[in-house]
Design an enzyme around this catalytic site. Structure first.
Site: not given
Ligand code: PLP
Length: 380
Positions: A71, A178, A198, A236, A323
């Site tokens: 994502g 989300q 994602s 790939t 995160c």
């Molecule tokens: N955007 C939002 C709103 C998310 O909650 C997240 C992941 O928690 C992401 C982007 C990032 O996605 P990914 O973990 O696949 O990089």
């Protein structure tokens, strides 16, 4: 005591069906999807079938879907591609509560000569639409905003924003990571120009994302110069992950059907915890939220202490966004909502999934009461 996993906004369990779909492509069907022999064509067919499934998840055509590695990559590719297509425009409009996938990249763009406007939210996490409208100018290259906030679950008025922007000829990117399985998804209804997805938020594998680009959108991939979604990502393909994403996308509709049950469980969790702890409040309680998410602020306590206490009892949650859970920085989302540090420091996010059961929620409630009760007694 069995584990209770309530951190589904961080990631979800890969479902049995997804694992089964992926398995052959991790072993005997290992061909490269670019090879023209039969093994390559088997992989190609599987990738294209996954593309159809992801496209149909968001009501889109297959030609408009690019697979990516996450994502985060989809978000950054969307922004970079829109900027590359309009190099004369130097303003980016986003919100103060985006995921770090967008905000950290915008911080970097800020430092390289772009002007980034981060539109704020009110104390319920609701976007200030008037301020957003004021921020749109002839200089604006793009608007990037999320569909639903990963910390509070608050749903954003994407369609209204897209209409405001479209009237001024400004493209809109939506971070819908989300969204699927939690909200009905349809790119036509969202009226956006680019949408990021994602796999691992919908019981698919980690390391698989997608970017939908409305055909005709002014977009140039900064790496390849490609303008069409299908040509953007070279190299790939990760066939097993893409196949897993496709299988997860096919099942996302079932998750949506579970949302009324999940909403009832989430409400029970909130009501019981608020009833048991007089200093607990819900972030974004007055806003429209996705059904699986609840951030509860335990005023006067430290989130880390609660999180560790729950983890010791086999209940897995997160403090603010996953995160930032490795650090004790208060959540930028809750700060943008103007919540006092007394509340932001004690914020715990519970995020349910279609797999969450009544018993699990009951166990989580008992563990929260126990942990919070002990911490309050200790704090006296
Ligand atoms: N955007 C939002 C709103 C998310 O909650 C997240 C992941 O928690 C992401 C982007 C990032 O996605 P990914 O973990 O696949 O990089």
């Amino acid at each position: 005591m069995p584990d209770v996993y309530l951190d589904n906004n961080a990631t979800t369990r890969v479902s049995a069906g997804v694992l089964e779909a992926m398995r052959p492509f991790l072993s005997e069907a290992f061909g490269n999807a670019s090879s023209i022999h039969a093994m390559g064509q088997k992989a190609r067919h599987a990738v294209e079938s996954a593309r159809e499934a992801v496209a149909s998840l968001v009501g889109a055509g297959t030609e408009a879907i690019a697979f990516t590695g996450s994502g985060t990559e989809s978000d950054r590719l969307a922004i970079a591609g829109l900027l590359a297509a309009s190099p004369e425009k130097r303003r980016i409009v986003t919100t103060a509560v985006e995921h770090s996938a967008v905000l950290d990249y915008c911080r970097r763009l800020d430092a390289t000569g772009y002007s980034v406007v981060r539109v704020g939210v009110n104390s319920d996490g609701v976007l200030d639409l008037d301020r957003l409208a004021d921020a749109l100018s002839t200089e604006t290259a793009l608007v990037s905003l999320m569909l639903a906030n990963n910390e509070t679950g608050v749903i954003f008025p994407v369609r209204e924003v897209a209409e405001l922007a479209r009237a001024r000829g400004i493209p809109v990117h939506v971070d819908a990571v989300q969204g699927p399985g939690r909200l009905p998804m349809d790119v036509k209804a969202l009226a956006a120009d680019l949408v990021s997805l994602s796999a691992h938020k919908i019981h698919g594998p980690k390391g698989a994302g997608a970017l939908w680009i409305r055909p005709g959108t002014r977009f140039v991939c900064p790496f390849s110069g490609a303008r069409a979604a299908r040509d953007i990502r070279q190299g790939t393909e990760n066939v097993p992950a893409i196949v897993g994403f496709g299988a997860a996308a096919r099942a996302a509709g079932e998750a949506l059907a579970e949302m009324p049950r999940i909403a009832a469980l989430r409400d029970r969790l909130e009501e019981t915890i608020l009833g048991a702890d007089g200093r607990a409040t819900i972030a974004g309680a007055g806003a429209k939220r996705i059904a699986n998410t609840s951030t509860i602020c335990f005023g006067g306590l430290e989130a880390e202490a609660i999180l560790i206490g729950l983890s010791e009892r086999g209940v897995y949650v997160s403090s603010g966004s996953a995160c930032s859970s490795g650090s004790i920085e208060p959540s930028h989302v809750l700060q943008a909502m103007g919540l006092p540090s007394e509340l932001t420091r004690g914020a715990i996010r519970f995020s349910l999934s279609r797999d969450t059961t009544e018993d699990e929620v009951a166990t989580a409630i008992e563990c929260v009461k126990d942990v919070v009760g002990r911490l309050r007694a200790f704090a006296c």
